[in-house]
Write an enzyme that holds these catalytic residues in place. Structure first.
Site, PDB file in Angstrom:
ATOM      1  NE  ARG A 151      -2.166  -1.658   3.588  1.00 22.15           N
ATOM      2  CZ  ARG A 151      -2.693  -1.987   4.517  1.00 22.15           C
ATOM      3  NH1 ARG A 151      -3.978  -1.708   4.609  1.00 22.15           N
ATOM      4  NH2 ARG A 151      -1.959  -2.598   5.393  1.00 22.15           N
ATOM      5  CD  GLU A 261      13.052   3.049  15.303  1.00 19.66           C
ATOM      6  OE1 GLU A 261      11.760   3.352  15.947  1.00 19.66           O
ATOM      7  OE2 GLU A 261      13.055   3.350  14.311  1.00 19.66           O
ATOM      8  CG  HIS A 279       9.847   5.494  13.648  1.00 19.60           C
ATOM      9  ND1 HIS A 279       9.961   4.175  14.036  1.00 19.60           N
ATOM     10  CD2 HIS A 279       8.701   5.217  12.840  1.00 19.60           C
ATOM     11  CE1 HIS A 279       9.245   3.323  13.644  1.00 19.60           C
ATOM     12  NE2 HIS A 279       8.319   3.996  12.746  1.00 19.60           N
ATOM     13  CG  LEU A 280       9.603  12.290  12.540  1.00 23.01           C
ATOM     14  CD1 LEU A 280      10.294  13.801  11.930  1.00 23.01           C
ATOM     15  CD2 LEU A 280       9.257  12.542  14.145  1.00 23.01           C
TER      16      LEU A 280
END
Length: 527
Positions: A151, A261, A279-280
């Site tokens: 997707r 992370e 990690h936005l």
């Protein structure tokens, strides 16, 4: 009526609570505080989290009433799906909530890498004007390799096509014809590595994808290539990427995710050729709101006892509208068949005939299993753990479909084979605008009886006076008959199916069996 309790363990958008509605008691805690979490989760029916709350086996074991874990986002690294499935707890996420935000960030990282936006900005902040140092490259007419045409990969491809790029992709699960409709040419991973000017990664993190682009792969790329990863950390080997940039084998990179992370001290962050964000991908107001609303709706469905088709630990897949009315029918047929069984269950066969067979009907198998095992075990049975219970008990499960159905648009038949080899079979359909479930066949006897909370089934050799005897015994016991139907076969064996307003006590059922000389008598309570 006591409200279900929903624990919100992290800050979610106000729209999430609004989407839950007034039917639940909402409690809050700091999910990152382990002591607070374990205390709060004990008696809740659902928990909503983001990424900071660890819903592991310990937390799930502490939550005896828990029915659903909802992750307001895509990743599920902080949820023990195996432990949840074993406990019959549904796990849901919001797989589509952040796809636009993630795609847009991917394009932003690609453009920033191509035009050296990050180091040029950093230089200006230091009072340095370095136009010649930060000469970049155009994206137009370049080859963009998309690794993973799911997707998000599709959205990225669609957006980059507007820049006049040539799109190629590697994804072993996508048909070339489908990719061609998107203007994408499917290639092998080696060809993608060799031909691409930009490589962007859009794969889930699995045992097969970790390290997919490592040292060997980075020796196959153009020295002018830019590599973008806003999918999952670890798919691109970070040490190998660092070495490739330092050695001049890779021109630049845009990174939003990392193997571990939070990550604040990667050697990659020291390189001017790398633009990095923490990690936005899902960090937009719109994505957070979509995620909260999506999982709130899933929680409402799950706590209402309904199937959430895209729950990550439910095997049924997406459910067509034509299948939804058959879901409660299959569960009731499974319960009735199990109620008629006289020995241990060895196999459950779910047969779907007619128009319904044109669709994915795996959810009907789950529903039938749920009905069967609700009659057999004391622990809660859900769409989640019904297959687990079947496996643990050594029960074989078979699903068959057939487009032909002579008498009904759609028919579901549940057949239970017992350990001695004999079997019990119950078939049903739904009728009318309200999709009323009804039984239309029991062990080969044709009937037409609406499903009721309380039902009884009597097998006997046909003779006069039986109906009167049954009515009198039940009347004397103050049990009201809602409906009665008699069916006979060619050998004068007969079946009475009763719907009644209350359960038949065992002593009353035994009296009926004795007085009519029944071969068998079974009372089945479905509520």
């Amino acid at each position: 009526m006591t409200k279900s309790r929903v624990l919100i363990a992290e800050e979610l958008s106000p729209a999430t609570v609004e989407a839950l509605g007034p039917d639940f008691e909402i409690i809050n805690c700091d999910g990152a505080d382990r002591v607070a979490l374990l205390a709060a989760i004990v008696d809740v029916d659902a928990i909503l989290v983001r990424s900071a709350t660890m819903v592991d086996a310990e937390a799930i074991a502490a939550a005896s009433k828990l029915k659903v874990i909802a992750r307001a986002g895509v990743g599920l690294d902080n949820v023990d799906i195996k432990a949840a499935t074993q406990a019959g707890v549904m796990v849901v996420n919001a797989p589509s909530s952040n796809i636009v935000s993630a795609a847009e960030l991917t394009v932003a990282l690609l453009l920033a890498s191509a035009r050296n936006v990050a180091p040029a900005s950093a230089a200006l902040s230091k009072g340095e004007w370095k136009r010649s140092k930060f000469t970049g490259v155009e994206v137009a007419d370049k080859v963009v390799g998309v690794v993973g045409l799911g997707r998000i990969g599709v959205l990225v491809a669609q957006r980059l096509s507007a820049f006049g790029v040539k799109l190629i992709a590697y994804d072993p699960y996508v048909q070339p014809a489908r990719a061609a409709q998107l203007g994408v040419r499917m290639v092998s991973l080696d060809d993608l590595l060799a031909d691409s000017d930009f490589i962007t990664v859009h794969l889930p993190k699995t045992a097969e994808t970790v390290g997919l682009i490592g040292d060997a792969e980075l020796h196959k790329v153009k020295p002018t290539v830019h590599i973008i990863n806003a999918a999952r950390g670890g798919i691109v080997d970070e040490k190998a990427l660092y070495d490739a940039i330092v050695d001049g084998r890779v021109a630049g990179a845009g990174l939003d995710v990392y193997a571990k992370e939070p990550c604040i001290n990667s050697p990659l962050f020291t390189l001017e050729q790398v633009v990095a964000t923490p990690h936005l991908g899902a960090s937009t107001d719109e994505a957070q709101e979509k995620a909260g609303i999506s999982v709130a709706r899933s929680v409402r469905l799950a706590l209402a006892g309904e199937l959430v088709p895209d729950a990550v630990n439910v095997q049924g897949g997406q459910m067509a509208e034509q299948i939804k009315p058959l879901l409660p029918l299959a569960e009731k047929l499974g319960a009735i068949a199990c109620g008629l069984a006289t020995a241990a269950v060895a196999r459950v066969t779910v047969e779907v005939r007619g128009e319904a067979a044109d669709h994915d009907v795996r959810v009907l198998e789950l529903s039938a299993l749920k009905g069967v095992f609700q009659m057999l075990v004391h622990d809660p049975v859900s769409y989640v753990n019904a297959p687990v219970i079947a496996e643990q008990r050594g029960v074989e499960v078979v699903l068959t479909t057939d487009r032909t159905s002579d008498d009904h648009r759609s028919l579901v038949r549940v057949t239970i084979t017992l350990t001695g080899g004999e079997s019990v079979s119950v078939a049903g359909t739904v009728a009318g605008p309200r999709h009323t479930p009804k039984v239309v066949e029991v062990d080969g006897f044709d009937v037409d009886v609406p499903v009721s909370d309380h039902m009884a089934f009597l097998r006997y050799h046909d003779k006069p006076g039986v109906v009167g005897v049954v009515g009198k015994v039940l009347g004397d016991a103050n049990i009201n008959i809602g409906g009665m139907q008699v069916s006979r076969d060619e050998s004068s064996h007969a079946l009475i199916v009763l719907t009644i307003d209350s359960p038949i006590p065992a002593v009353t059922l035994d009296e009926i069996v004795s007085k009519i000389g029944a071969h068998s008598g079974k009372s089945v309570d479905l509520n």
